[in-house]
Design a protein around this motif. Sequence first.
Motif, PDB file in Angstrom:
ATOM      1  N   HIS A  26       0.844  -1.190   0.000  1.00  0.00           N
ATOM      2  CA  HIS A  26       0.000   0.000   0.000  1.00  0.00           C
ATOM      3  C   HIS A  26       0.879   1.240   0.000  1.00  0.00           C
ATOM      4  N   GLN A  27       0.947   1.926  -1.128  1.00  0.00           N
ATOM      5  CA  GLN A  27       1.824   3.075  -1.302  1.00  0.00           C
ATOM      6  C   GLN A  27       0.968   4.312  -1.518  1.00  0.00           C
ATOM      7  N   VAL A  28       1.191   5.376  -0.722  1.00  0.00           N
ATOM      8  CA  VAL A  28       0.476   6.633  -0.907  1.00  0.00           C
ATOM      9  C   VAL A  28       1.211   7.479  -1.933  1.00  0.00           C
ATOM     10  N   ILE A  29       0.472   7.950  -2.943  1.00  0.00           N
ATOM     11  CA  ILE A  29       1.053   8.785  -3.980  1.00  0.00           C
ATOM     12  C   ILE A  29       0.580  10.216  -3.777  1.00  0.00           C
ATOM     13  N   PRO A  30       1.440  11.145  -3.408  1.00  0.00           N
ATOM     14  CA  PRO A  30       1.030  12.544  -3.288  1.00  0.00           C
ATOM     15  C   PRO A  30       0.847  13.165  -4.667  1.00  0.00           C
ATOM     16  N   VAL A 238      -5.933  -8.010 -12.720  1.00  0.00           N
ATOM     17  CA  VAL A 238      -4.998  -6.930 -13.014  1.00  0.00           C
ATOM     18  C   VAL A 238      -3.729  -7.075 -12.188  1.00  0.00           C
ATOM     19  N   GLY A 239      -2.689  -6.340 -12.598  1.00  0.00           N
ATOM     20  CA  GLY A 239      -1.399  -6.449 -11.931  1.00  0.00           C
ATOM     21  C   GLY A 239      -1.127  -5.379 -10.905  1.00  0.00           C
ATOM     22  N   GLN A 240      -1.820  -4.246 -10.978  1.00  0.00           N
ATOM     23  CA  GLN A 240      -1.654  -3.195  -9.982  1.00  0.00           C
ATOM     24  C   GLN A 240      -2.930  -2.365  -9.921  1.00  0.00           C
ATOM     25  N   ILE A 241      -3.128  -1.698  -8.780  1.00  0.00           N
ATOM     26  CA  ILE A 241      -4.367  -0.966  -8.525  1.00  0.00           C
ATOM     27  C   ILE A 241      -4.052   0.444  -8.047  1.00  0.00           C
ATOM     28  N   ILE A 242      -4.720   1.432  -8.653  1.00  0.00           N
ATOM     29  CA  ILE A 242      -4.701   2.797  -8.156  1.00  0.00           C
ATOM     30  C   ILE A 242      -5.968   2.969  -7.333  1.00  0.00           C
ATOM     31  N   LYS A 269      -1.714   1.358  -4.917  1.00  0.00           N
ATOM     32  CA  LYS A 269      -1.131   2.693  -4.801  1.00  0.00           C
ATOM     33  C   LYS A 269      -2.252   3.685  -4.522  1.00  0.00           C
ATOM     34  N   ILE A 270      -2.153   4.353  -3.386  1.00  0.00           N
ATOM     35  CA  ILE A 270      -3.246   5.181  -2.879  1.00  0.00           C
ATOM     36  C   ILE A 270      -3.098   6.625  -3.347  1.00  0.00           C
ATOM     37  N   VAL A 271      -4.193   7.172  -3.873  1.00  0.00           N
ATOM     38  CA  VAL A 271      -4.230   8.561  -4.316  1.00  0.00           C
ATOM     39  C   VAL A 271      -5.277   9.309  -3.507  1.00  0.00           C
ATOM     40  N   LEU A 272      -4.875  10.412  -2.872  1.00  0.00           N
ATOM     41  CA  LEU A 272      -5.814  11.281  -2.170  1.00  0.00           C
ATOM     42  C   LEU A 272      -6.362  12.299  -3.157  1.00  0.00           C
TER      43      LEU A 272
END
Length: 283
Positions: A26-30, A238-242, A269-272
Amino acid sequence: MSKIQDAIRRLRSDNDSADLAPTGEHQVIPIEPSAEPSAADARAREWLYGGREIQIDRMRLSAAGLLEPADSQKSVIGEYRPIRQAVIQGLTAKDAARPLGNLTAVSSAVAKDGRTFLSLNLAMNLAKDPKHSVVLVDGDSSNQRLSEVLGVKSEQGLTDWIAEPSMELDSVIMPTDIADLAILPIGGQGDQLVSLLFDRDVSDRLETVSALDRQRIFLFDSPAVLGGDSTTALLKHVGQIIFVICAGKTPRSAVRDALTRLGSNRPVKIVLNQVLAPSDPIA
């Protein structure tokens, strides 16, 4: 400290949201400007698609709330750059458990958190990278807004390809007037997407599509994770999730439940989204 970073800090600071801090996959993307990567000499492979060419009507999309106005595009490019880079990094993962990195889904915990908006704008930004081409896929059977707003809801697409094993996927992909950007509509059996995914084993076919060109990104506008079986049926391929979180709106409990359901067998990958000011509450 940027507005995004401050929102992330507040998201983690409350005891109720402590377990939302990104761990493992779980990666947060600013969403904020970062340095533009240097231009590469390599170009994306040119694909010939069978569908009719779509003219992207920017005024219509802006009126529908799905595209930033033209005078905001420069800042939008900067804001989406970190997300674009995160998606591209996922294409080169060496982990054998991630062979489908170029199949990327945009999802969220609940409805109306900005998935279609982010999918469309991210696809247009990804298409600017000379090394990659993008196919924006309407995979939201419960909404189908992407197909509707692009005027392709009556066209053949994803569900027709799933239903007919002999059909070539490229025959129903529709090129656009934007270089390296194409559209795959939901298809004529959009309401049957879930049952089609459960009834037919499409894993091998999707793996074949993925392997044809690792630099061709399929970006799926997907349903909300807590919206029912449709998300589970699609996201397992799928291979990755936004993962989109709407600041001030998405409940923490819904985010926790959704991330638990997604698991950790692929990068999330987390997007705010819609962070306007440091004082914005996180619901």
